[in-house]
Write an enzyme that holds these catalytic residues in place. Structure first.
Site, mmCIF file in Angstrom:
data_model
loop_
_atom_site.group_PDB
_atom_site.id
_atom_site.type_symbol
_atom_site.label_atom_id
_atom_site.label_comp_id
_atom_site.label_asym_id
_atom_site.label_seq_id
_atom_site.Cartn_x
_atom_site.Cartn_y
_atom_site.Cartn_z
ATOM 1 N N GLU A 139 -6.990 1.639 -3.307
ATOM 2 C CA GLU A 139 -5.369 1.569 -3.622
ATOM 3 C C GLU A 139 -4.944 0.468 -3.794
ATOM 4 O O GLU A 139 -3.696 0.296 -4.483
ATOM 5 C CB GLU A 139 -5.157 2.361 -2.383
ATOM 6 N N HIS A 175 -12.450 11.376 0.979
ATOM 7 C CA HIS A 175 -12.271 10.011 1.290
ATOM 8 C C HIS A 175 -12.415 9.625 3.084
ATOM 9 O O HIS A 175 -13.063 8.774 3.416
ATOM 10 C CB HIS A 175 -11.397 9.463 0.847
ATOM 11 N N ARG A 192 -2.769 10.525 5.830
ATOM 12 C CA ARG A 192 -3.124 9.061 6.372
ATOM 13 C C ARG A 192 -2.493 8.006 5.314
ATOM 14 O O ARG A 192 -2.865 8.034 4.307
ATOM 15 C CB ARG A 192 -4.667 8.723 6.582
ATOM 16 N N HIS A 238 -8.874 10.925 -1.659
ATOM 17 C CA HIS A 238 -8.300 9.777 -2.215
ATOM 18 C C HIS A 238 -7.989 9.823 -3.606
ATOM 19 O O HIS A 238 -8.976 10.711 -4.265
ATOM 20 C CB HIS A 238 -9.217 8.702 -2.182
ATOM 21 N N GLN A 262 -8.768 13.806 3.993
ATOM 22 C CA GLN A 262 -7.834 12.868 2.837
ATOM 23 C C GLN A 262 -8.819 12.904 1.622
ATOM 24 O O GLN A 262 -9.933 12.406 1.559
ATOM 25 C CB GLN A 262 -7.688 11.609 3.385
ATOM 26 N N PHE A 295 0.895 -1.314 -0.014
ATOM 27 C CA PHE A 295 0.076 0.036 0.046
ATOM 28 C C PHE A 295 1.025 1.243 -0.038
ATOM 29 O O PHE A 295 2.263 1.045 0.469
ATOM 30 C CB PHE A 295 -0.962 -0.092 1.301
ATOM 31 N N LEU A 330 -15.267 4.830 -4.659
ATOM 32 C CA LEU A 330 -13.799 4.646 -4.328
ATOM 33 C C LEU A 330 -13.249 3.549 -5.305
ATOM 34 O O LEU A 330 -13.888 2.553 -5.627
ATOM 35 C CB LEU A 330 -13.617 3.835 -2.819
ATOM 36 N N ARG A 357 -0.725 9.191 -0.243
ATOM 37 C CA ARG A 357 -2.235 9.637 -0.888
ATOM 38 C C ARG A 357 -2.184 10.900 -1.195
ATOM 39 O O ARG A 357 -2.797 11.757 -2.215
ATOM 40 C CB ARG A 357 -3.292 9.437 -0.051
#
Ligand code: FUM
Length: 573
Positions: free
Chosen positions: A253, A349, A384, A236, A234, A120, A250, A284
């Site tokens: 990721e 997000h 994050r 995304h 955040q 990630f 979404l 991100r």
């Protein structure tokens, strides 16, 4: 109007992962527990969490350790996360994830039976455990079974509109059932807010329309708590852009974790210009700003997005690792992602700020009131890392549950609430009338304002005009139109909540005159070292700042050094 009452030791508001984990812990600590949720049981926002959950298990990369997880999280928070919160999360994540696997969570496994781990963004090692691309759903299933086995009641369709605070302590909450209109006063020895974030206040977001308006944040603020770092939201990097009615949904990721590549309309793999080392697996905030910049500068596709390509993996692997994504694009766009790229753009997000809590137990400033999960602040700072939220809900859900049980069963845990109940019911009647502002229209307008002027890129003039307009909306919305029944009352409550959390967000965004992580200010394009501080919104609406707490001495070496690649000011030059 008929008001029912109920009484329990620990009342948990929110039936997502944090709420269920807290409930299990509180029950195991000997307390009576009641969970109340706004949606149907098993259908809280956690089910949408896709790509994975982090723990330094070292399955694929044995050099990994919890200290490195701490370092990645703290440094990439741009030093705004609470160091002790990050330490607890990183240290306790392995046990929390293994416990869940023991409870039957069907995480992907390696051939020798250990929990598999994928890449990630911005993690030094592969430490993201996963269940295909529906990790949140599998975690919810597992926790749901455990809840049922312990006989913990979960009451659905409860829209909490006020906490009961009397003699300075939290004594419960009052809710409305949007289907029947019934109102219930839930008395409790302690209350845990597990209500999620506030990203529904942006036009494009990864939430569903009736969730994530910042319900717990607004309730806590009204009860006397402070909200911390509300401006740190955040975006995304990859949300769907079409069709319009689901834009923002979404695109996990995990697509990039499994090797997905980003291209602009000229076919350039543009992350080369933004973070040549980590490319699509950068943080991100950087990938979101890169996507935003490519689109804003005219290098986007026909639907205003950039292109995310995973087709080189082939259909069989895509169906194994990313089954939901495969189905999602096929059903909404008729697009086969094993053959063609997806068009994607940033989407709101996750709320990285939220209710100010004490690090060990997630107690708030109001005795008897706790908060865990996305509605609480402290873990993520200005950026994050993907996969940290699912472990947050396990680690701090458990801690808050245990602490709330101890409080509720102590002498501090009981008291009167009659006056608070009367006030709460009066406030609901005052908010709603048969004639007034349309809640739906207010929500639409709010989302537009926040998207245009408090989105990925911000500046002082835009933020100030956004604040004026949100305040004007709030004044106009003193009474909401509620003809048509209790579901409209619930919508009016959501609209009011969104106006409160949006205002708190804009106020903090105005004060943070720098660019740091997800907070990009075109008029202040660099990090300002004097602003390595947290911003607090008080009940009065005032914003104050305070220093980030010290890093525990044993972790100072891990915490030092810059974030792992050049700051975003480079991108804004
Ligand atoms: O992209 C994702 O799958 C989201 C994960 C997260 O927000 O932690």
């Amino acid at each position: 109007m008929n008001v029912q009452t109920s009484d329990t030791d620990v009342l948990i508001i929110g039936s997502g992962g944090a709420g269920l984990r807290a409930a299990i812990a509180a029950r195991e600590a000997g307390a009576d527990v009641l969970v109340i949720g706004k949606r149907g049981a098993g259908d809280a926002h956690t089910v949408l969490a896709a790509g994975g959950i982090n723990a330094a298990l070292g399955t694929r990369d044995p050099e990994d350790c919890w200290e490195q997880h701490f370092a990645d999280t703290f440094r990439e928070s741009y030093f705004l996360a609470h160091p002790r919160v990050v330490q607890i999360m990183a240290q306790e994540a392995p046990a929390a994830v293994l416990e869940l696997a023991d409870w039957g969570c069907a995480f992907a496994r390696t051939e020798d039976g250990r929990l598999d781990q994928r890449y990630f963004g911005a993690h030094t090692y592969r430490r993201t455990c996963y269940a295909g691309d529906q990790t949140g759903k599998e975690i919810m299933r597992t926790l749901g079974v455990r809840i049922a086995e312990r006989g913990i009641p979960v009451l659905e369709h409860q829209h909490v509109f006020q906490l009961l605070v009397e003699d300075g302590a939290c004594r419960g909450a009052v809710s409305l059932d949007p289907r029947s209109g019934d109102r219930t006063a839930f008395l409790a020895g302690s209350v845990i807010l597990c209500t999620g974030g506030h990203t529904s206040v942006w036009l494009r977001n990864t939430s569903r329309p009736d969730e994530n308006w910042g319900e717990g944040m607004a309730l806590a603020l009204a009860a006397g708590c402070s909200l911390m770092d509300m401006e740190l939201v955040q975006f995304h990097p990859t949300g769907m852009v079409a069709p319009e009615n689901i834009a923002g949904t979404l695109v996990t990721e995990a697509v990039r974790g499994e090797g997905g590549r980003l291209y602009n309309a000229s076919g350039e793999r543009f992350m080369q210009r933004y973070d040549p080392e980590r490319m699509e697996l950068s943080t991100r905030d950087r990938v979101a700003l890169a996507n935003y910049t490519e689109i804003a500068e005219g290098r986007g596709g026909p639907n205003g997005g950039v292109f995310l390509d995973i087709s080189h993996l082939g259909r069989a692997t895509i169906e194994e690792k990313l089954p939901k994504m495969y189905r999602q694009f096929l059903s909404f766009q008729g697009l086969d992602i094993s053959k063609e790229p997806m068009e994607v753009a940033p989407t709101a997000h996750y709320s990285m700020g939220g209710i100010a809590v004490e690090p060990e137990t997630h107690a708030t400033d109001v005795p008897g009131l706790f908060a865990a999960g996305e509605c609480a602040s402290g873990l993520h700072g200005a950026n994050r890392l993907g996969g940290n939220s699912l472990v947050d809900i396990l680690v701090f859900g458990r801690r808050a549950g245990e602490a709330a049980a101890a409080h509720a069963t102590s002498s501090a845990g009981r008291g009167h609430a009659e006056r608070a109940i009367g006030e709460a019911l009066g406030s609901l009647d005052a908010l709603t009338g048969t004639r007034g502002q349309s809640a739906r229209e207010a929500q639409r307008e709010l989302r537009r304002i926040m998207w245009e002027r408090c989105g990925v890129l911000r500046d002082d003039a835009g933020l100030r005009s956004a604040l004026d307009e949100v305040e004007a909306l709030d004044r106009a919305a003193e009474i909401f139109e509620v003809a048509g029944g209790p579901a409209n009352v619930s919508r009016a409550l959501d609209a009011r909540t969104g106006l409160i959390t949006a205002r708190a967000t804009i106020r903090c965004a105005i004060e943070r005159r720098e660019t740091r992580g997800a907070h990009n200010r075109s008029d202040f394009p660099s990090v300002d070292e004097h602003l390595e501080r947290n911003f607090f919104v008080r009940r009065s609406g005032d914003v104050e700042s305070g220093p980030v707490p010290d890093v525990p001495s044993e972790l100072t070496a891990w915490a030092s050094g810059a974030p792992m690649c050049p700051g975003p000011e480079r991108l804004l030059e």
